[in-house]
Design a protein around this motif. Sequence first.
Motif, short mmCIF file in Angstrom:
data_model
loop_
_atom_site.label_atom_id
_atom_site.label_comp_id
_atom_site.label_asym_id
_atom_site.label_seq_id
_atom_site.Cartn_x
_atom_site.Cartn_y
_atom_site.Cartn_z
N HIS A 1 -8.99 -5.97 3.35
CA HIS A 1 -7.55 -6.26 3.30
C HIS A 1 -7.26 -7.74 3.16
O HIS A 1 -6.20 -8.13 2.69
CB HIS A 1 -6.83 -5.67 4.52
CG HIS A 1 -6.92 -6.48 5.76
ND1 HIS A 1 -8.07 -6.61 6.50
CD2 HIS A 1 -5.98 -7.21 6.41
CE1 HIS A 1 -7.83 -7.37 7.55
NE2 HIS A 1 -6.58 -7.75 7.52
N THR B 1 -8.19 -0.39 1.93
CA THR B 1 -8.53 -1.30 0.81
C THR B 1 -10.01 -1.65 0.77
O THR B 1 -10.51 -2.08 -0.27
CB THR B 1 -7.75 -2.63 0.95
OG1 THR B 1 -8.15 -3.27 2.17
CG2 THR B 1 -6.25 -2.39 0.97
N LEU C 1 0.84 -1.21 0.00
CA LEU C 1 0.00 0.00 0.00
C LEU C 1 0.87 1.25 0.00
O LEU C 1 0.55 2.25 -0.64
CB LEU C 1 -0.93 0.00 1.22
CG LEU C 1 -2.03 -1.07 1.22
CD1 LEU C 1 -2.74 -1.14 2.57
CD2 LEU C 1 -3.05 -0.79 0.12
N PHE D 1 -7.28 -8.17 -0.51
CA PHE D 1 -6.07 -7.53 -1.03
C PHE D 1 -4.87 -8.45 -0.83
O PHE D 1 -4.05 -8.64 -1.74
CB PHE D 1 -5.86 -6.19 -0.30
CG PHE D 1 -4.71 -5.38 -0.82
CD1 PHE D 1 -4.88 -4.50 -1.88
CD2 PHE D 1 -3.44 -5.50 -0.26
CE1 PHE D 1 -3.81 -3.74 -2.36
CE2 PHE D 1 -2.37 -4.77 -0.74
CZ PHE D 1 -2.55 -3.88 -1.79
#
Lengths: 206, 387
Positions: free
Chosen positions: B213, B210, B107, B216
């Motif tokens: 996550h 996100t 990120l 992600f």
Amino acid sequence: MKPLLLLVIACLFFPKNQGLAQAETGNNYRNFPIVFSLQFHSLAMPFKDLKSNFKNVGFGIGTEVSHNGLHNWVQQFDLIWIKNKGIGNGILLSTQTSYRPMMVGNIFAEVKAGVGYLKSFKPSQSYQQIDGKWNEAKKNGKGMLAFPIGLGLGQHNHSESSYISPFFGYQMILVTNYNQDIPIVPQTLFQIAGRIHPNYSNVIQD
Amino acid sequence: MYIKKILFALLLLIPAQLFSQGMQTCNCPDTKLQFSTNKVTVLKAALDKLTGQGIPGAVVGVFDESGYWEISSGFAKIENQTKMQLCHLQYLQSISKTYLAVTILQLYEEGKLGLDNKITEYLSSQLSSNIPNASEISVRMLLNHTSGIPEYNSQPTYVTHLLQNPTRIFQPEEYFLYIKNKKPDFEPGTKYGYRNTNYVILALIAEQITGDHKQFMEERIFKVLNLKNTIYRIEQGETYEKRLVNTYWDRFSDGTLENVSVLQNSNVASMIGDDGIITTPEDAITFLKGLMGGKLISNNSLELMQEWVKNLNGKEVYGLGLNISDFKGHKGIGHSGGGLGAGVQLYYFPQKKIYTFLAINLGTVTNSPIHQNAELTLEKIYNIILQ
């Protein structure tokens, strides 16, 4: 829970008309009652996770004997079967010294502390490796020194014949030597009980 | 006649397949070797010794100059004598922190997060209010454990609640109630103090950025490295549960083991960021190899992960989601993990260019006489691998 705690503390420190109340107790007390109790157990810090207590219902039996003529100091003896699916069942044998001043009418408050022996069992089957092979371990449990401390409120219903005095209490038990890393484990008990005072003289006469 | 023989053989095979699916939770060998060397033989003997010292099951995965190989010993499940196998899923425990740190750095590389930005930029004011010194703590301080935020999972109220309620699933926000109104352990950035709370907060930051996550992480780590046996944020009742090892705990430190699989599973299913991943040895090593090989983050970010902070003794101990340890003179970079029912280590030894993964299904959070006996054997295992 806090209001109850405050009420008990207030009752202990500010008993109404203490002398008279104690005098009444002194006249009307009978040693060696039979105490039957429901015991709601939890592994918890004091006054925390109270819901868990009521998932685990055990029972106890006990008695007590007075230390003084006013009978506001008593020695209690209890045997409690602790039922607890989460952390394992147990048997607690304890003795506690209780200070029990009379309050309003026939209501008494109680604070007590003592020592006991807790035999704790594991919640599920355990295993032990012996000579490289796994065997089911015997359910001996572990014996640990325990220090109960408690508060309570109750009603003293004296009668010339046999009578029952209901009470409830909350106990914290400090269990020692639980394992190598946790020297003291806090456990708690809600107690709802009846103190049955048989008229032993009648029993003997009969 | 020939066809009849084939049909007969097929008929024999069908019940055998059914039997193996019904009785075994995992159907794979207990050793995977591309070769056979004296090192493997000696290591297998050492692993057998470990499981002969009271540890139910153990598995070791190694990637060295000869390639990837792995061996196992003992039982995944004592109750029905299920042997530990290579496809059994192991609890990664705190090694999950390395995965989350990689997610955070991804990120960061995308410009969605600043390492030196304050965490209050990413958290709701309600959540921040439960974190002491929140406005002074940066994302980097969470990653390298210099925030001073108190530990949630050593709070007696939490520990007793967890043990008393073995099936309870905690929500992430609940953990903060255990540290609410607690004083910080130290001023932010002044010391190193390993705290699981740091990574719970990081997970919530990643979630905030996100939206999911977990997804992600699956897309940016698991799919990229083809980690088909790695699961984050496990859920109860899923099919992979059958492949999970049973876990054991010596509750009273008396050498007898209790099956705590339910408690372990609920605990790991509850945890976010600081724990929560299950995987196989091969997937774990593939992850660390992928990380060190630059497949997940840039070299710059990898260097950031290895900017070590020192403990009170002046020893370098922790970077961003990576730990540096000394294994009898060999520098190991990776992470270790321990729980009520598992102990695990995942390390890369740069001097030897060796990756290792070791897991046992015995709890390591409290001591047991079994651990004391096994420690020397564990040292021997590393000596064999790194010789």
